[in-house]
Enzyme design. Structure first.
Site, PDB file in Angstrom:
ATOM      1  N   GLY A   1       0.793  -1.229   0.000  1.00 34.52           N
ATOM      2  CA  GLY A   1       0.000   0.000   0.000  1.00 34.52           C
ATOM      3  C   GLY A   1       0.820   1.271   0.000  1.00 34.52           C
ATOM      4  O   GLY A   1       0.340   2.336   0.395  1.00 34.52           O
TER       5      GLY A   1
ATOM      6  N   LEU B   1       3.984   1.651  -4.567  1.00 31.75           N
ATOM      7  CA  LEU B   1       4.945   0.998  -5.458  1.00 31.75           C
ATOM      8  C   LEU B   1       4.332  -0.223  -6.157  1.00 31.75           C
ATOM      9  O   LEU B   1       5.057  -1.072  -6.685  1.00 31.75           O
ATOM     10  CB  LEU B   1       6.214   0.590  -4.693  1.00 31.75           C
ATOM     11  CG  LEU B   1       6.999   1.736  -4.053  1.00 31.75           C
ATOM     12  CD1 LEU B   1       8.259   1.209  -3.369  1.00 31.75           C
ATOM     13  CD2 LEU B   1       7.383   2.805  -5.084  1.00 31.75           C
ATOM     14  N   GLY B   2       3.026  -0.312  -6.149  1.00 30.15           N
ATOM     15  CA  GLY B   2       2.357  -1.334  -6.968  1.00 30.15           C
ATOM     16  C   GLY B   2       2.422  -2.739  -6.400  1.00 30.15           C
ATOM     17  O   GLY B   2       2.463  -3.711  -7.157  1.00 30.15           O
ATOM     18  N   SER B   3       2.403  -2.870  -5.058  1.00 34.23           N
ATOM     19  CA  SER B   3       2.489  -4.207  -4.451  1.00 34.23           C
ATOM     20  C   SER B   3       1.296  -5.074  -4.860  1.00 34.23           C
ATOM     21  O   SER B   3       1.460  -6.244  -5.214  1.00 34.23           O
ATOM     22  CB  SER B   3       2.559  -4.103  -2.926  1.00 34.23           C
ATOM     23  OG  SER B   3       1.443  -3.383  -2.440  1.00 34.23           O
TER      24      SER B   3
ATOM     25  N   ASP C   1      -1.399   0.086 -13.331  1.00 30.46           N
ATOM     26  CA  ASP C   1      -0.513  -0.664 -12.427  1.00 30.46           C
ATOM     27  C   ASP C   1      -0.292  -2.086 -12.928  1.00 30.46           C
ATOM     28  O   ASP C   1       0.834  -2.595 -12.946  1.00 30.46           O
ATOM     29  CB  ASP C   1      -1.120  -0.754 -11.023  1.00 30.46           C
ATOM     30  CG  ASP C   1      -1.098   0.567 -10.289  1.00 30.46           C
ATOM     31  OD1 ASP C   1      -1.157   1.609 -10.952  1.00 30.46           O
ATOM     32  OD2 ASP C   1      -1.028   0.555  -9.047  1.00 30.46           O
TER      33      ASP C   1
HETATM   34  C1  MEV Z   1      -2.816   3.519  -7.630  1.00 25.96           C
HETATM   35  O1  MEV Z   1      -1.556   2.847  -7.667  1.00 25.96           O
HETATM   36  C2  MEV Z   1      -3.001   4.341  -8.869  1.00 25.96           C
HETATM   37  C3  MEV Z   1      -4.345   5.046  -8.967  1.00 25.96           C
HETATM   38  O2  MEV Z   1      -4.313   5.839 -10.162  1.00 25.96           O
HETATM   39  C4  MEV Z   1      -5.501   4.081  -9.022  1.00 25.96           C
HETATM   40  C5  MEV Z   1      -5.522   3.284 -10.328  1.00 25.96           C
HETATM   41  O3  MEV Z   1      -4.964   3.728 -11.333  1.00 25.96           O
HETATM   42  O4  MEV Z   1      -6.182   2.223 -10.333  1.00 25.96           O
HETATM   43  C6  MEV Z   1      -4.565   6.006  -7.788  1.00 25.96           C
END
Ligand code: MEV
Length: 326
Positions: free
Chosen positions: A113, A116-118, A163
């Protein structure tokens, strides 16, 4: 038994606005989530260790709807388990099987969370490992698509493809709505500052949605992020790191206006700027977690290490390889 891994990512530009159809440019980085799947008679047992760089460790054995004994918020753990459950459901759907049990082991270098895309990396690697285990050879684009469906379900329908596409493909990517492609990028000198905390992606995305509904200028702010991204793509193509930095600073200001920054993220952004980085911004959903700066000297890393509120500072390399079997 199959082990697959997928990289985390930083957003050079465009998080949040990408949810509303603006373009975004995430870049995969060499921090990976590794997921091992092994068939069992029935049910699911999850063992997850090192889900943070230097924080907690999840030691969890049991049904996926049970409670692991960990020192992190329930919502983070629920979210992590939700991604795994949905990823396994996607793998079973791809293989056309209803009944398949799994032992799942997750090891990750990517803090949970923290922007960094965990979750995307875990979803992508889980789908790759479980489908391979079930004898199905999905294309990387199919894995990205199924991982996106996972994020959509867990995030109540509010997710972009950015992501998951980035984690599946690796390298730098450009995502605008359904249009996802890999792009050329120079080797950028990423420095990451991590405050040790996390944001609630669902709540942060919902907050931006509400602001857009309440204020036309919030909707304009989201469009302005899209304009920054389009200029950023030109700078990326030209390899103009100074311009990329200026645009990252602008992007951070717009995200701050949308209420998704935090005191510690702002403190790290300013420490990076004062240390002479080309530019700095929060990365991901915000609310806490990480910033990304561009600096090819050691100055920004050192400044971040001495910044109150910064728990860890490190350099990250672009990960050219996306999801892979280990
Ligand atoms: C979250 O890593 C990135 C956001 O743009 C949400 C998404 O793209 O799904 C906030």
């Amino acid at each position: 038994m199959v082990t697959a891994s997928a990289p985390g990512k930083v957003y050079l530009f465009g998080e949040h606005a990408v949810v509303y159809g603006e373009p975004a440019v995430p870049c995969a980085i060499e921090l990976r989530a590794r997921v091992t799947t092994e068939r069992r008679e029935e049910g699911m047992r999850v063992h997850a260790g090192d889900l943070s760089l230097d924080g907690f460790t999840v030691e969890y054995e049991g049904a996926a709807d049970g409670r692991p004994d960990v020192d992190v918020s329930d919502s983070l753990v629920d979210a992590a388990m939700g991604y795994i459950n949905e990823a396994i459901a996607q793998a079973k759907d791809a293989a056309g099987v209803d009944e398949a049990g799994f032992d799942i082991t997750i090891e990750s270098d990517i803090p949970l969370g923290a922007g960094l895309g965990s979750s995307a990396a875990v979803a992508v690697a889980t789908i790759k490992a479980a489908t391979t285990e079930l004898g199905v050879d999905l294309t990387t684009a199919d894995i990205a698509d199924r991982a996106y469906q996972v994020e959509k379900v867990v995030q109540d329908g509010e997710a972009s493809r950015a992501d998951t596409f980035c984690s599946a493909m690796g390298g730098a990517v450009r995502v605008e709505g359904e249009d996802c492609r890999t792009i050329e990028a120079p080797d950028l000198p990423f420095v990451i500052g991590y405050d040790g905390g996390a944001g609630d992606t669902g709540a942060l995305v919902a907050g931006v949605r509400q602001l857009r509904e309440d204020y036309d200028f919030a909707a304009d702010t989201v469009s302005a992020i899209g304009d920054v991204v389009r200029r950023g793509e030109e700078a990326l193509a030209d390899g103009d790191v100074a311009e990329l930095g200026r645009l990252m600073n602008f992007n951070h200001g717009l995200l701050e206006a949308l209420g998704v920054s935090s005191r510690s993220l702002d403190a790290m952004v300013w420490a990076a700027r004062d240390a002479g980085s080309e530019g700095a911004k929060l990365t991901g959903a915000g609310g806490g977690g990480c910033i990304v700066a561009l600096d090819d000297t050691a100055e920004t890393t050192t400044a971040l290490e001495y910044t109150p509120g910064c728990a860890d500072a490190f350099r990250a390399e672009l990960a050219t390889e996306g999801v892979r079997i280990e």
